[in-house]
Motif scaffolding. Structure first.
Motif, PDB file in Angstrom:
ATOM      1  N   ALA A   1       2.272  -2.221  -6.370  1.00 53.48           N
ATOM      2  CA  ALA A   1       1.526  -1.238  -5.579  1.00 53.48           C
ATOM      3  C   ALA A   1       0.027  -1.329  -5.804  1.00 53.48           C
ATOM      4  N   ASN A   2      -0.699  -1.115  -4.715  1.00 55.32           N
ATOM      5  CA  ASN A   2      -2.144  -0.961  -4.799  1.00 55.32           C
ATOM      6  C   ASN A   2      -2.482   0.287  -5.617  1.00 55.32           C
ATOM      7  N   THR A   3      -3.401   0.158  -6.550  1.00 54.04           N
ATOM      8  CA  THR A   3      -3.867   1.342  -7.288  1.00 54.04           C
ATOM      9  C   THR A   3      -5.369   1.563  -7.071  1.00 54.04           C
ATOM     10  N   GLY A   4      -5.927   0.881  -6.071  1.00 56.09           N
ATOM     11  CA  GLY A   4      -7.362   1.036  -5.784  1.00 56.09           C
ATOM     12  C   GLY A   4      -7.724   2.406  -5.235  1.00 56.09           C
ATOM     13  N   ASP A   5      -6.720   3.159  -4.748  1.00 52.89           N
ATOM     14  CA  ASP A   5      -6.992   4.497  -4.209  1.00 52.89           C
ATOM     15  C   ASP A   5      -6.922   5.572  -5.296  1.00 52.89           C
ATOM     16  N   ASP A   6      -6.592   5.166  -6.513  1.00 53.39           N
ATOM     17  CA  ASP A   6      -6.388   6.144  -7.593  1.00 53.39           C
ATOM     18  C   ASP A   6      -7.687   6.869  -7.946  1.00 53.39           C
TER      19      ASP A   6
ATOM     20  N   VAL B   1      -7.902  -2.527   2.240  1.00 57.33           N
ATOM     21  CA  VAL B   1      -7.944  -1.608   1.103  1.00 57.33           C
ATOM     22  C   VAL B   1      -6.584  -1.394   0.427  1.00 57.33           C
ATOM     23  N   SER B   2      -5.514  -2.007   0.951  1.00 53.65           N
ATOM     24  CA  SER B   2      -4.233  -1.978   0.236  1.00 53.65           C
ATOM     25  C   SER B   2      -3.934  -3.389  -0.284  1.00 53.65           C
ATOM     26  N   VAL B   3      -3.544  -4.297   0.619  1.00 49.77           N
ATOM     27  CA  VAL B   3      -3.199  -5.652   0.178  1.00 49.77           C
ATOM     28  C   VAL B   3      -4.440  -6.387  -0.334  1.00 49.77           C
TER      29      VAL B   3
ATOM     30  N   PRO C   1      -2.188   7.647  -5.253  1.00 54.73           N
ATOM     31  CA  PRO C   1      -1.580   7.919  -3.948  1.00 54.73           C
ATOM     32  C   PRO C   1      -0.523   6.904  -3.508  1.00 54.73           C
ATOM     33  N   ASP C   2      -0.805   5.613  -3.659  1.00 51.62           N
ATOM     34  CA  ASP C   2       0.148   4.636  -3.117  1.00 51.62           C
ATOM     35  C   ASP C   2       1.408   4.557  -3.971  1.00 51.62           C
ATOM     36  N   LEU C   3       1.262   4.605  -5.287  1.00 55.11           N
ATOM     37  CA  LEU C   3       2.446   4.629  -6.170  1.00 55.11           C
ATOM     38  C   LEU C   3       3.322   5.834  -5.825  1.00 55.11           C
TER      39      LEU C   3
ATOM     40  N   GLY D   1       0.850  -1.178   0.000  1.00 58.58           N
ATOM     41  CA  GLY D   1       0.000   0.000   0.000  1.00 58.58           C
ATOM     42  C   GLY D   1       0.890   1.232   0.000  1.00 58.58           C
ATOM     43  N   GLY D   2       0.445   2.293   0.675  1.00 60.09           N
ATOM     44  CA  GLY D   2       1.196   3.553   0.675  1.00 60.09           C
ATOM     45  C   GLY D   2       2.211   3.648   1.800  1.00 60.09           C
ATOM     46  N   VAL D   3       1.846   4.346   2.860  1.00 61.96           N
ATOM     47  CA  VAL D   3       2.822   4.724   3.888  1.00 61.96           C
ATOM     48  C   VAL D   3       3.469   3.517   4.567  1.00 61.96           C
TER      49      VAL D   3
HETATM   50 CA    CA Z   1      -3.426   3.826   0.211  1.00 65.83          CA
END
Ligand code: CA
Ligand code: GDP
Length: 322
Positions: free
Chosen positions: A36-41, A206-208, A51-53, A8-10
């Motif tokens: 990277a997760n791109t579900g938050d895009d 929501v990330s992995v 955001p996560d990228l 995910g991100g952070v």
């Molecule tokens: Ca995220």
């Protein structure tokens, strides 16, 4: 040693930075693929925001806002302030001025017809990720956006997370676009050909969870000859930061290190993991998991700084037998 990280991100970015520090002393030159997760895009003000990228890119590229954990250091928000004066966009979601350059560059290349993978590669070139052996891949080149079903219908994940701080009861998460999405080029091979696959302490839902939902990824994790090991994002019954507990509750999973492990499941019994590193606060969970056939261990898993995180990376690689 070939490593593949599902991030995910952070949490994922900080872990990966520690992993690189560890490898620099023990196994220099090891290739690390970060999926990277791109579900938050999302699209915002006409630009594509990932955001996560971007958190991964800025963190591994040495440009992240350290205290915040995401975005650029030495950032300003003059453009966002001026957009607010026009009363457009979302006043609860600020795009920093420097960050905006990333989104503009990405959007230009996407409009020229480049895939998200290719635009990510071009952006990452500036931050010299390849010099550290890192290949950054989006989970998919097709847009997949996590939406949240609340009482009033579906809203974008970022609206639920940032604007409402996950306080609106969520009935379920819907990954819009998932049915026509494929894993991005290189993703499935990176899992199949790895020596170790790592799940950093990223949000399990929501990330992995979103990465695992991309067709083929779960199967690749089940098939790979590499050990698959992870670090718990939950310490002593609560996430270290963020609202992962609300996400887990939506799935009916307790916010404990043990419940998250069992949610991922042991590969030997149909899940995706072989090992799970928990915090010393959760030593009992490690003992119970070990009794059930998991490679489980407890250690200090707070990513205080890069050396502490490098040690966490060493511990989880130890679980993988490396
Ligand atoms: Ca995220
Ligand atoms: P996001 O996309 O920015 O939300 O980041 P991730 O999904 O990669 O990571 C978020 C998760 O990281 C949260 O659930 C946190 O509990 C976890 N996390 C953050 N810092 C730490 C830490 O120092 N140690 C551990 N074990 N987990 C952490």
């Amino acid at each position: 040693m070939k490593l593949t990280v599902l991030s995910g991100g952070v949490g994922g970015a900080r872990f990966t930075r520690g992993l690189l520090a560890h490898l620099a002393t023990t196994d220099p030159g090891s290739p690390v693929t970060v999926i990277a997760n791109t579900g938050d895009d999302m699209w915002l003000h006409g630009v594509r925001v990932c955001p996560d990228l971007d958190t991964l890119m800025y963190t591994l590229g040495g440009a992240v806002h350290e205290e915040q954990g995401w975005g650029r250091r030495d950032e300003s928000s003059r453009v966002s302030a001026d957009l607010a004066a026009y009363d457009v966009g979302w006043d609860w979601f600020t795009l920093g001025d420097l960050d905006l350059a990333t989104h503009l560059a990405r959007t230009q290349w996407l409009r020229e017809g480049l895939s998200l993978s290719r635009t990510t590669e071009r952006l990452a070139a500036r931050w010299r990720l390849a010099d550290q052996g890192v290949r950054l891949l989006p989970m998919s080149d097709q847009p997949v956006e996590t939406h949240v079903e609340v009482d009033d219908g579906l809203i974008h994940f970022e609206e639920w997370w940032v604007r409402h701080r996950a306080a609106l009861p969520a009935r379920r998460f819907v990954q819009v676009g998932l049915d026509t999405a494929e894993a991005a080029p290189g993703v499935l091979d990176a899992i199949r050909d790895a020596d170790v696959v790592l799940l950093p302490p990223s949000n399990p839902v929501v990330s992995v969870g979103t990465i695992l939902a991309v067709p083929g990824i779960r199967a690749a994790l089940r098939e790979t000859a590499a050990p698959v090991v992870g670090v718990s994002p939950i310490i002593g019954g609560a996430p270290v930061r963020g609202m992962a507990a609300e996400c887990l509750a939506t799935l009916g999973v307790d916010a404990t290190a043990e419940a998250v492990a069992r949610h991922y499941g042991l590969r030997a019994t149909g899940g995706v993991l072989d090992g799970w590193l928990v915090d010393t606060a959760d030593k009992d969970a490690a003992d119970r998991l070990a009794a059930d056939g998991w490679r489980a261990r407890a250690t200090d898993t707070l990513m205080h700084d890069v050396p502490a995180t490098a040690r966490i990376a060493a511990e989880v690689l130890g679980l993988a037998g490396r």
